[in-house]
Design a protein around this motif. Sequence first.
Motif, PDB file in Angstrom:
ATOM      1  N   LEU A 200       1.734  35.709  39.397  1.00 21.33           N
ATOM      2  CA  LEU A 200       3.005  35.795  40.109  1.00 21.33           C
ATOM      3  C   LEU A 200       4.087  34.988  39.394  1.00 21.33           C
ATOM      4  N   ALA A 201       3.710  33.856  38.817  1.00 20.71           N
ATOM      5  CA  ALA A 201       4.695  33.032  38.118  1.00 20.71           C
ATOM      6  C   ALA A 201       5.271  33.774  36.907  1.00 20.71           C
ATOM      7  N   TYR A 202       4.431  34.504  36.179  1.00 24.03           N
ATOM      8  CA  TYR A 202       4.955  35.255  35.037  1.00 24.03           C
ATOM      9  C   TYR A 202       5.828  36.422  35.486  1.00 24.03           C
ATOM     10  N   LEU A 203       5.489  37.068  36.585  1.00 20.31           N
ATOM     11  CA  LEU A 203       6.367  38.113  37.113  1.00 20.31           C
ATOM     12  C   LEU A 203       7.720  37.533  37.500  1.00 20.31           C
ATOM     13  N   VAL A 204       7.706  36.387  38.175  1.00 14.99           N
ATOM     14  CA  VAL A 204       8.963  35.740  38.569  1.00 14.99           C
ATOM     15  C   VAL A 204       9.762  35.333  37.343  1.00 14.99           C
ATOM     16  N   LYS A 205       9.080  34.819  36.333  1.00 11.71           N
ATOM     17  CA  LYS A 205       9.778  34.414  35.106  1.00 11.71           C
ATOM     18  C   LYS A 205      10.462  35.610  34.447  1.00 11.71           C
ATOM     19  N   MET A 206       9.738  36.730  34.341  1.00 15.49           N
ATOM     20  CA  MET A 206      10.328  37.900  33.693  1.00 15.49           C
ATOM     21  C   MET A 206      11.469  38.478  34.518  1.00 15.49           C
ATOM     22  N   LEU A 207      11.237  38.654  35.816  1.00 15.89           N
ATOM     23  CA  LEU A 207      12.280  39.237  36.655  1.00 15.89           C
ATOM     24  C   LEU A 207      13.464  38.302  36.842  1.00 15.89           C
ATOM     25  N   GLY A 208      13.265  37.015  36.587  1.00 16.20           N
ATOM     26  CA  GLY A 208      14.347  36.039  36.664  1.00 16.20           C
ATOM     27  C   GLY A 208      15.007  35.776  35.333  1.00 16.20           C
ATOM     28  N   ASP A 209      14.889  36.727  34.391  1.00 19.94           N
ATOM     29  CA  ASP A 209      15.527  36.618  33.075  1.00 19.94           C
ATOM     30  C   ASP A 209      15.068  35.392  32.297  1.00 19.94           C
ATOM     31  N   GLY A 210      13.818  34.975  32.514  1.00 17.70           N
ATOM     32  CA  GLY A 210      13.278  33.865  31.749  1.00 17.70           C
ATOM     33  C   GLY A 210      13.769  32.506  32.177  1.00 17.70           C
ATOM     34  N   GLN A 211      14.494  32.442  33.292  1.00 12.47           N
ATOM     35  CA  GLN A 211      14.975  31.149  33.765  1.00 12.47           C
ATOM     36  C   GLN A 211      13.798  30.289  34.251  1.00 12.47           C
ATOM     37  N   PRO A 212      13.956  28.945  34.226  1.00 10.49           N
ATOM     38  CA  PRO A 212      12.875  28.076  34.700  1.00 10.49           C
ATOM     39  C   PRO A 212      12.463  28.422  36.125  1.00 10.49           C
ATOM     40  N   LEU A 213      11.184  28.243  36.399  1.00  7.01           N
ATOM     41  CA  LEU A 213      10.683  28.502  37.744  1.00  7.01           C
ATOM     42  C   LEU A 213      11.247  27.474  38.720  1.00  7.01           C
ATOM     43  N   PRO A 214      11.272  27.820  40.007  1.00  7.73           N
ATOM     44  CA  PRO A 214      11.770  26.863  41.019  1.00  7.73           C
ATOM     45  C   PRO A 214      10.983  25.560  40.982  1.00  7.73           C
ATOM     46  N   GLU A 215      11.621  24.497  41.446  1.00 11.19           N
ATOM     47  CA  GLU A 215      10.999  23.179  41.377  1.00 11.19           C
ATOM     48  C   GLU A 215       9.884  22.986  42.393  1.00 11.19           C
ATOM     49  N   THR A 216       9.945  23.660  43.535  1.00  3.89           N
ATOM     50  CA  THR A 216       8.948  23.441  44.580  1.00  3.89           C
ATOM     51  C   THR A 216       8.167  24.712  44.874  1.00  3.89           C
ATOM     52  N   ARG A 217       6.978  24.513  45.468  1.00  2.61           N
ATOM     53  CA  ARG A 217       6.150  25.660  45.855  1.00  2.61           C
ATOM     54  C   ARG A 217       6.873  26.556  46.855  1.00  2.61           C
ATOM     55  N   ALA A 218       7.533  25.953  47.820  1.00  5.74           N
ATOM     56  CA  ALA A 218       8.223  26.746  48.841  1.00  5.74           C
ATOM     57  C   ALA A 218       9.312  27.604  48.217  1.00  5.74           C
ATOM     58  N   GLU A 219      10.072  27.014  47.306  1.00  2.00           N
ATOM     59  CA  GLU A 219      11.129  27.775  46.629  1.00  2.00           C
ATOM     60  C   GLU A 219      10.526  28.870  45.761  1.00  2.00           C
ATOM     61  N   PHE A 220       9.374  28.581  45.156  1.00  2.64           N
ATOM     62  CA  PHE A 220       8.705  29.583  44.329  1.00  2.64           C
ATOM     63  C   PHE A 220       8.315  30.797  45.167  1.00  2.64           C
ATOM     64  N   MET A 221       7.690  30.582  46.331  1.00  2.00           N
ATOM     65  CA  MET A 221       7.282  31.704  47.164  1.00  2.00           C
ATOM     66  C   MET A 221       8.486  32.463  47.700  1.00  2.00           C
ATOM     67  N   GLU A 222       9.562  31.777  47.980  1.00  2.00           N
ATOM     68  CA  GLU A 222      10.783  32.467  48.387  1.00  2.00           C
ATOM     69  C   GLU A 222      11.276  33.391  47.282  1.00  2.00           C
ATOM     70  N   ARG A 223      11.207  32.900  46.036  1.00  2.00           N
ATOM     71  CA  ARG A 223      11.660  33.732  44.924  1.00  2.00           C
ATOM     72  C   ARG A 223      10.705  34.888  44.676  1.00  2.00           C
ATOM     73  N   VAL A 224       9.405  34.658  44.851  1.00  2.00           N
ATOM     74  CA  VAL A 224       8.437  35.758  44.718  1.00  2.00           C
ATOM     75  C   VAL A 224       8.817  36.895  45.660  1.00  2.00           C
ATOM     76  N   ARG A 225       9.036  36.565  46.917  1.00  2.00           N
ATOM     77  CA  ARG A 225       9.352  37.607  47.900  1.00  2.00           C
ATOM     78  C   ARG A 225      10.708  38.246  47.626  1.00  2.00           C
ATOM     79  N   ALA A 226      11.670  37.444  47.180  1.00  2.00           N
ATOM     80  CA  ALA A 226      13.001  37.984  46.918  1.00  2.00           C
ATOM     81  C   ALA A 226      12.988  38.957  45.743  1.00  2.00           C
ATOM     82  N   LEU A 227      12.227  38.647  44.694  1.00  2.00           N
ATOM     83  CA  LEU A 227      12.228  39.478  43.497  1.00  2.00           C
ATOM     84  C   LEU A 227      11.282  40.671  43.609  1.00  2.00           C
TER      85      LEU A 227
END
Length: 307
Positions: A200-227
Amino acid sequence: MAPFAVPPGLPPPYAAYPYFGAVRHPAPYVQAVVQLQSVTAANFDAELDLVAALLPRHPYVVVDTEYPGTVHRPPAGARDADLSPDERYALVRANVDELPIVQLGLTLCDAHGNLPVVVDYETGHHVERAWEFNFSDFDINRHRHAAPSVEFLRSQGIDFDRARECGVSSAAFKDKLAGILSAPGGNELTWVAFGGAYDLAYLVKMLGDGQPLPETRAEFMERVRALLGGRVFDAKYMAENCGRGDLRGVGIRSVAANLGVLRPIVEPPCLAGPKSLTACRIHTVMRLHILSQDDVAAYEGLIDGLQ
């Protein structure tokens, strides 16, 4: 769609092998076989167009990734199990931010676990299709990596020089996939992985244009669902926590065997495509035969290693 020849040095489309899932197909697809299609820059547009066309009837999207190991690890003397979920996520974030993806395996299925059936390019026969995307981002001479992991991937058939020349860039993949996910009238998808933190982290990284992953787990899961949209499940977490001791503390092959998910007669390489296919079968069995509907729903968003 025209036949496609894989450039030398990259894994070819795996030979079709007998259906090995836990759910039998209704006629006329009982005799269907599974073919894993290798994807590079030359055919990724056509293959993702095919994926987009298949999603309405096959809205379960199962992924697995390969990457050049991990260069950020727990402190000396500590194991992953000794870390808190936040500390484990920090390691995932550090590794994924620094290391490019090598492969993405993609398997689609419907609510009954049936894979899409397509016409084989060369034989004209009907086959079940799954995919293995080869990426060009990783440069073994420029990027840090874990040598044992890279050697293992090489032993399974990956030629990193040819991948640099012929693979699809994660940026191009992102543009195409993001367009599919944001299309009007898009489907409600269910995303699945097995031990899915890195996938999931690599999917988020690619769909987020290679930007750094969110700093917290909660923010990461929010971005997973958003993307990604839709629901997210981890078949490993489901197996580990369903109450069966034979599914705890073992790898994907053992989980599959203990669930009765038959292996192919000839083992394919241990890469992203075959692992996404096995993860798909595991999730199907867990969802249809091991857990109740309420239990399945309770596992949404629970990712192995991040809980």
